[in-house]
Design an enzyme around this catalytic site. Sequence first.
Site, PDB file in Angstrom:
ATOM      1  N   SER A 126      30.627 -29.365  17.637  1.00 22.99           N
ATOM      2  CA  SER A 126      29.297 -30.332  18.166  1.00 22.99           C
ATOM      3  C   SER A 126      29.938 -31.713  18.454  1.00 22.99           C
ATOM      4  CB  SER A 126      28.476 -30.418  16.744  1.00 22.99           C
ATOM      5  OG  SER A 126      28.953 -30.913  15.829  1.00 22.99           O
ATOM      6  N   GLU A 179      38.038 -28.690   5.450  1.00 23.66           N
ATOM      7  CA  GLU A 179      37.952 -30.105   5.462  1.00 23.66           C
ATOM      8  C   GLU A 179      38.748 -30.524   4.532  1.00 23.66           C
ATOM      9  OE1 GLU A 179      33.639 -31.053   4.945  1.00 23.66           O
ATOM     10  OE2 GLU A 179      34.230 -32.335   3.420  1.00 23.66           O
ATOM     11  N   HIS A 198      32.037 -37.367   7.682  1.00 16.47           N
ATOM     12  CA  HIS A 198      30.932 -37.628   6.817  1.00 16.47           C
ATOM     13  C   HIS A 198      30.704 -39.261   7.189  1.00 16.47           C
ATOM     14  CE1 HIS A 198      30.076 -33.631   5.953  1.00 16.47           C
ATOM     15  NE2 HIS A 198      31.121 -33.460   5.588  1.00 16.47           N
ATOM     16  N   ASN A 224      22.933 -25.644  -1.138  1.00 17.85           N
ATOM     17  CA  ASN A 224      23.508 -26.508  -0.086  1.00 17.85           C
ATOM     18  C   ASN A 224      23.235 -27.943  -0.224  1.00 17.85           C
ATOM     19  OD1 ASN A 224      24.553 -26.978   2.417  1.00 17.85           O
ATOM     20  ND2 ASN A 224      22.642 -26.854   3.474  1.00 17.85           N
TER      21      ASN A 224
END
Length: 777
Positions: free
Chosen positions: A458, A690, A719, A141
């Site tokens: 979120s 994405e 990002h 990750n």
Amino acid sequence: MTVRVATLGFPRIGARRELKKALESFWAGTSAESELQHIAAHLRNEAWAKQKAEGADILPSNDFSFYDHVLDTSAMVGAIPKIYGPVADKIDLTTYFAIARGRQTNGASKSSEESCSCGHGDHGKGIDVPAAEMTKWFDTNYHFLVPEFTKDQTFKLTSTKVLDEYREARAKGFETRPVLLGPLSFLLLGKSHGETFDRLELLGKILPVYTQVLNDLHKEGADWVQIDEPVLVLDLDESAKTAFRQAYQTLTSSVPSLKLMLTTYFGALGDNLETALSLPVHGLHVDLVRAPEQLDEILAKARPDLLLSLGVIDGRNIWKADLNTLLKKLEPVAAKRDLILAPSCSLLHTPIDLERETALDPDVKSWLAFAVQKIAELATLAKALNQGADSVRDKLAENESAIKSRKSSKKIHNPAVKERIAQKDPNLAKRKSPFPTRQKAQEETLHLPLFPTTTIGSFPQTADVRKARAQHAKGELSTADYNAFLEKQTSDAISWQEEVGLDVLVHGEFERNDMVQYFGEKLSGFVFTKHAWVQSYGSRYVRPPIIFGDVTRPSPMTLEWWRFAQSCTKKPVKGMLTGPVTILNWSFVRDDQPRSVTCRQIAFAIRDEVQDLEKAGCQVIQIDEAALREGLPLRRKDWEHYLNWAVESFRVTSSGVEDKTQIHTHMCYSEFNDIIDAISAMDTDVISIETARSKMELLGAFTHHHYPSEIGPGVYDIHSPRVPSIEEMVDLLKEAEKKVNRRQLWVNPDCGLKTRRWEEVKPAIVNMVEAAHRLRG
Ligand code: GLN
Ligand code: ZN
């Protein structure tokens, strides 16, 4: 024969996340570069001292990074995409962070006459460059910035970082073995920009820069360099294997008296073993945690003078190693040759120090080892091999009792869970009707426009939100007050979404610290740490849950927040869940049963939540599988098995609902070409992905495979702090329209917005909604 202990890399972030704070204050303009450099130097020094104190004989340098070591390599060889300006003789931090994060400055405050050496040449207009593409580092990750190469790419040495950090260590009294990302891995992990070409063609041009770096290090006094070539555990074609031979022939002959430790990790060398063993390097590091079976063949085939570094301690997980068993295996090897013992890979992927976890269940704690403890385990093993097991008798006995206690603990096994997941009913993992029928049923209940707009879940986790959470955790804010605060955040977010005209709303996830942790804390079989942070990208760190036992859902986890949010609006609010595969892949998972079994246990727990949401009236439920792809095995031959159980788990979670309930999933990437069949097999109604940074490039997978259901290709790169313009998003959507039917398209950001600030999110979403309107019109 002697056995020494090496580490291949240590976490950079600091035991107290010092690097995060330093970076973020530097980016915010509240501290100077000198301050950042000062803290970085302090952290490096602390890491070297700690590793040495725990018993490491060989310490790494250049494992530190301000953002990412692949980006550092790009900065070292001058592989800077044109949009960031001309390649300077030395890449400065401004350029470095622009590549990592994008850069947007308002030129209005600067007069156009103002002289400035920034090299961007657009004074008065401001600077507006997006960040480079980011992707996951193998099956971890951790994210790296994808190097970009053009066909006419040139390279030159544009950073002294490797040398500087070697010198710095030496000045502090630490002799180190500098770490470099090898040229083949660097080239192969990159992508070509513009005209496509074989990146291996660039090898001849990049090797002189590597040679120069190696020479400089050697002149400075280094006698070994660790050169990482993790691509050696991937499927490589013949041309790559040939390139390996050419590259290492060149490197070793250009700097003959410097020794290279060729370092591989994350799996077996497999069919690349012959290649690796044929290279004229002086040492070879192999991963014996993921691939213990390769040891015998390596011992049989390795040149007697090849120094072997055995990765025997798991650098990817947090369980104590079984030292007594390892010792038995290593004794005959150490009797015949000098050895290095090391973690399987860099310790970058583990938290730093277990000792800081004073609140953990003591049983669970006794089963764990973090970076610092892993070095101590290696030191114990090395001492046992060098001086006899008696020299570390107490440590071995202590280890044995921890291993035994874990095997037999009642905290781990729950017969009811084992029985439930053993069910074989095929309808468990199957929706009632096929997608077209469901789509109709959903149209009838949801009445959404063309190009429906939504967000991924979120909203900004502002300082206020984090502060309230921290105060609540410390008992300074009562649960009632905390909930009232969260309700206010949620209802404000709902009103704002209505105001800007989004079609499918979200509650905002203000109550969640993290999309996996939130669920883990409500499920049994998980424990949480207070300080066990691991870098995900840049200054983003995660604290993965530890799954130690059988998983159950004692009570609903998200129902109340969804209910509250839905009570504030007539528009549909998405139920927001994290899928079983992502919970698995972003946790430290027990290693005493197959991962597929643990995943299925989680799937049943989340299935119950899906059904509870539906019962409460929720019409749209998103089950995030942000991490499904990163769980893909590194070798093709192992993919099918993984995808089968991963998709099956997802379907167990998502299939217990009526046709009219719209199931979404979300994935934080867009490389679907090679797994599109599995993605289709998940049988969701809508998938968001994405695509903003890659400019819809990879959406083609969905066309070629006639992907049946609906898709939201991200149009807002979350990002980066920059605000995309309406036109930019319209262009992206038009690009998407060429690839998939417009009736299938949704409009959404790349991912959740929790890392952004409202000041960025608000204008960006307003632009996004306007972009959708323009496409409808
Ligand atoms: N729903 C999550 C969020 O918006 C998804 C995040 C993710 O995919 N990483 O934060
Ligand atoms: Zn995402």
